[in-house]
Design an enzyme around this catalytic site. Structure first.
Site, PDB file in Angstrom:
ATOM      1  N   SER A 163      37.552  40.816  50.991  1.00 56.55           N
ATOM      2  CA  SER A 163      39.762  40.466  52.216  1.00 56.55           C
ATOM      3  C   SER A 163      39.973  39.168  52.179  1.00 56.55           C
ATOM      4  CB  SER A 163      38.888  41.345  53.444  1.00 56.55           C
ATOM      5  OG  SER A 163      37.696  40.744  53.792  1.00 56.55           O
ATOM      6  N   HIS A 183      36.462  36.319  58.034  1.00 64.74           N
ATOM      7  CA  HIS A 183      37.947  36.631  58.465  1.00 64.74           C
ATOM      8  C   HIS A 183      38.984  35.068  58.762  1.00 64.74           C
ATOM      9  CE1 HIS A 183      38.643  41.502  57.595  1.00 64.74           C
ATOM     10  NE2 HIS A 183      38.158  40.576  56.817  1.00 64.74           N
ATOM     11  N   ASP A 220      42.618  42.794  62.617  1.00 62.59           N
ATOM     12  CA  ASP A 220      41.707  43.664  62.246  1.00 62.59           C
ATOM     13  C   ASP A 220      41.161  44.333  63.969  1.00 62.59           C
ATOM     14  OD1 ASP A 220      39.476  40.865  61.095  1.00 62.59           O
ATOM     15  OD2 ASP A 220      40.629  42.230  60.175  1.00 62.59           O
TER      16      ASP A 220
END
Lengths: 171, 180
Positions: free
Chosen positions: A48, A88, A114
């Protein structure tokens, strides 16, 4: 005397092994103290954050209190109740005067933020969810960890070979 | 050194050490580089609405709309140890309920080899500019800064802020128009 020499050598090898294991443990715990993070080195597990990080890359983290969380930083966090750490980027922060901060994250390669990943009803992350901030990066090295997780037979094979090697190698 | 296996073993060990040395060299030669670059940001239009925050906590919050122009030349950034740049435009401001707020409005990934001149006009923000509450109305000072995260081939991940930033005030009234 032959059996004495053998016992001494075995004793020496066991001690040697113990030294190696405890030095490794000391280095790891020392890293934890210096960086302030409970897991100073992590392997990237998902795609991701591509194209920056791919599965198998190694990240070095710090989590010092005097380094406040700011947007654009890459954070490694755990969602309450789940084990897997997520890597992230911070998208939004709202910080109060006393230092309480709530923030939102998003993976570079994801189209949305998220919030879908957080717990039911949770809209923000807090400092306590953070494992650390990514400060350094080395590519590919962590592939071994991923291989060992995905193919447990490989892990047992490696451990078996290591054990065999230690026993056979008498120097 | 006379069996295939022992030769292969030493070759493998040697290449591993060479690669490790190269990686370390990449890291050490670019660890202390000064990475600031002048940036030109210009804001052409600002609008404010007051709606339910549909991206998260469903409270009535301020939603800002900013149209901006951006130009920067980032060729100076790319050296042998840069894999990509993550560029983002962030808005920073203070409100009564929060001492510091930062919101990323727009971001872009520039890979090694892609065009390095940024010249964007009339860009709308990529992400919704929701405030945590209603602190955007009549807020005199919202600072827009362009920053970048340098992702190396191996080594440190620095976050650099560009040297040009723009401060702008938000309007006193909410708009209820449907369009932007």
């Amino acid at each position: 005397m032959q059996c004495c020499a053998f016992v001494l050598q075995l004793y020496y090898q066991v001690l040697n092994f113990g030294m190696i294991v405890s030095s490794a443990l000391m280095i790891w715990k020392g890293l934890m103290v210096v960086t302030g993070s409970e897991s100073p080195i992590v392997v990237v597990l998902s795609g991701s954050m591509e194209p920056a990080f791919h599965r198998g890359d190694l990240l070095f983290l710090t989590n010092r209190v005097e380094d406040p969380i700011r947007v654009g930083e890459i954070v490694v966090f755990r969602i309450e109740g789940r084990e897997i750490p997520i890597v992230h980027r911070v998208l939004k922060i709202h910080e109060k005067e006393n230092g309480d901060i709530k923030f939102l994250t998003k993976g570079d390669n994801n189209a949305v933020d998220d919030r879908g990943l957080y717990k039911q009803g949770q809209h923000w992350l807090e400092k306590k969810d953070v494992v650390g901030r990514a400060r350094g990066f080395v590519p590919y090295i962590g592939i071994v960890t991923i291989l060992m997780n995905d193919y447990p037979k490989f892990k047992y094979a490696v451990l078996f070979m290591l054990g065999l090697f230690v026993l056979v190698h008498r120097e | 050194m006379n069996t295939v296996l022992s030769r292969a073993n030493s070759l493998f060990a040697f290449s591993l050490s060479v690669m490790a040395a190269l990686t370390f060299g990449c890291f050490v030669t670019t660890a202390f580089k000064d990475r600031r670059v002048p940036v030109d940001i210009h804001v052409s239009r600002v609008m404010l609405k007051n709606v339910d925050d549909f991206t998260g906590p469903r409270e009535r919050s301020a939603l800002g709309f900013v149209t901006f122009d951006l130009s920067a030349d980032i060729l100076a950034f790319f050296d042998w140890n840069v894999k990509q740049l993550f560029i983002y435009l962030s808005a920073e401001y203070t409100t009564r309920s929060n001492a510091l707020n930062q919101v990323v409005l727009w971001d872009k990934i520039v890979l090694r080899g892609e065009s390095t001149k940024l010249n964007l006009r009339d860009m709308k923000s990529k992400y919704f500019f929701f405030d945590d509450g209603n602190g955007l109305r009549a807020n005199k000072n919202i600072t827009l800064t362009l920053s970048w995260n340098v992702v190396p081939n191996a080594g440190i991940l620095p976050l650099v802020a560009g040297s040009g930033h723009v401060s702008l005030p938000f309007p006193d009234m909410y708009e209820s128009t449907k369009s932007y």
